[in-house]
Write a protein that holds these residues in place. Structure first.
Motif, PDB file in Angstrom:
ATOM      1  N   ASP A  52     -16.011 -92.762  46.827  1.00 33.06           N
ATOM      2  CA  ASP A  52     -15.245 -93.487  47.352  1.00 33.06           C
ATOM      3  C   ASP A  52     -14.875 -94.713  46.197  1.00 33.06           C
ATOM      4  O   ASP A  52     -13.611 -95.148  45.922  1.00 33.06           O
ATOM      5  CB  ASP A  52     -15.514 -93.822  48.312  1.00 33.06           C
ATOM      6  N   LEU A  53     -15.624 -94.901  45.232  1.00 32.20           N
ATOM      7  CA  LEU A  53     -15.237 -95.649  43.990  1.00 32.20           C
ATOM      8  C   LEU A  53     -14.455 -95.379  43.536  1.00 32.20           C
ATOM      9  O   LEU A  53     -13.527 -96.224  42.805  1.00 32.20           O
ATOM     10  CB  LEU A  53     -16.986 -95.944  43.650  1.00 32.20           C
ATOM     11  N   ARG A  54     -14.237 -93.656  42.826  1.00 36.63           N
ATOM     12  CA  ARG A  54     -13.354 -93.245  41.841  1.00 36.63           C
ATOM     13  C   ARG A  54     -11.744 -93.870  42.044  1.00 36.63           C
ATOM     14  O   ARG A  54     -11.041 -94.574  41.455  1.00 36.63           O
ATOM     15  CB  ARG A  54     -12.937 -92.414  41.730  1.00 36.63           C
ATOM     16  N   PRO A  55     -11.009 -93.688  43.914  1.00 38.54           N
ATOM     17  CA  PRO A  55      -9.921 -93.859  44.320  1.00 38.54           C
ATOM     18  C   PRO A  55     -10.151 -95.433  44.321  1.00 38.54           C
ATOM     19  O   PRO A  55      -8.327 -96.289  43.851  1.00 38.54           O
ATOM     20  CB  PRO A  55      -9.895 -93.471  45.245  1.00 38.54           C
ATOM     21  N   ILE A  56     -10.723 -95.854  44.020  1.00 34.20           N
ATOM     22  CA  ILE A  56     -10.568 -97.952  44.103  1.00 34.20           C
ATOM     23  C   ILE A  56     -10.721 -98.321  42.594  1.00 34.20           C
ATOM     24  O   ILE A  56      -9.671 -99.509  43.105  1.00 34.20           O
ATOM     25  CB  ILE A  56     -12.216 -98.189  45.297  1.00 34.20           C
ATOM     26  N   ALA A  57     -11.134 -97.195  42.324  1.00 28.82           N
ATOM     27  CA  ALA A  57     -11.223 -98.155  40.567  1.00 28.82           C
ATOM     28  C   ALA A  57      -9.762 -98.034  39.841  1.00 28.82           C
ATOM     29  O   ALA A  57      -8.961 -99.260  39.527  1.00 28.82           O
ATOM     30  CB  ALA A  57     -12.111 -97.342  39.733  1.00 28.82           C
ATOM     31  N   GLU A  58      -8.639 -96.419  40.129  1.00 27.34           N
ATOM     32  CA  GLU A  58      -7.866 -96.439  39.929  1.00 27.34           C
ATOM     33  C   GLU A  58      -7.120 -97.080  40.908  1.00 27.34           C
ATOM     34  O   GLU A  58      -6.099 -97.406  39.902  1.00 27.34           O
ATOM     35  CB  GLU A  58      -7.557 -94.987  40.452  1.00 27.34           C
ATOM     36  N   GLU A  59      -7.348 -97.902  41.745  1.00 30.06           N
ATOM     37  CA  GLU A  59      -6.475 -98.655  42.249  1.00 30.06           C
ATOM     38  C   GLU A  59      -6.375-100.216  41.725  1.00 30.06           C
ATOM     39  O   GLU A  59      -4.810-101.075  41.039  1.00 30.06           O
ATOM     40  CB  GLU A  59      -6.360 -98.979  43.914  1.00 30.06           C
ATOM     41  N   PHE A  60      -7.289-100.359  41.203  1.00 31.91           N
ATOM     42  CA  PHE A  60      -7.805-101.624  40.569  1.00 31.91           C
ATOM     43  C   PHE A  60      -7.212-101.993  39.240  1.00 31.91           C
ATOM     44  O   PHE A  60      -6.627-103.114  38.378  1.00 31.91           O
ATOM     45  CB  PHE A  60      -9.224-102.044  40.607  1.00 31.91           C
TER      46      PHE A  60
END
Length: 141
Positions: A52-60
């Motif tokens: 779940d971290l990858r899509p959050i990193a993409e948003e950030f």
């Protein structure tokens, strides 16, 4: 039918966690800090697993167009590390080196990926802040 419902619920839960991580109050809502001349957005995200971290990193990445995003997700007593480097900062900083430093601080073996995006895992979620401290120390020189 039950399997399809389970997959939908897991997807909905992952989306809810992502939304909470992106818009969580307090320190989670603060902007990036400057460390060693590089913008750093560093977060510990409780209850967020590695995938779940990858899509959050993409948003950030939208908030940090030139800098480093370092995320540590903690779930089930384990930690997952994701580091992304954006813009011109990618010429000066390696996501792999930063992720390795964080994973080692967490008691893990190492991390891998590309110079602009790297991931790793570690067995000790209790030391999540130590992982972010290691990233800050490496950026500070």
């Amino acid at each position: 039918a039950l399997e399809a419902q389970r997959r939908k619920l897991e997807k909905d839960l992952a989306e809810a966690r992502r939304q909470l991580a992106m818009g969580g109050g307090g320190a989670a809502a603060s902007g990036p800090e400057e460390v060693g001349g590089v913008q750093l957005l560093a977060r510990v995200m409780d209850g967020v697993g590695g995938k779940d971290l990858r899509p959050i990193a993409e948003e950030f990445k939208k908030q940090v167009p030139d800098g480093v995003i370092a995320l540590i997700g903690t779930a089930d007593g384990k930690a997952a590390v994701t580091v992304a480097v954006t813009g011109p900062a990618a010429q000066r900083v390696s996501a792999v080196d930063l992720a390795k430093a964080a994973v080692l601080a967490l008691g893990g073996q190492g991390a891998g990926g590309r110079p602009d995006f790297a991931q790793g895992g570690a067995p000790d979620a209790e030391r999540a802040e130590d992982g972010l401290a290691a990233v800050r120390a490496l950026l500070a020189g």
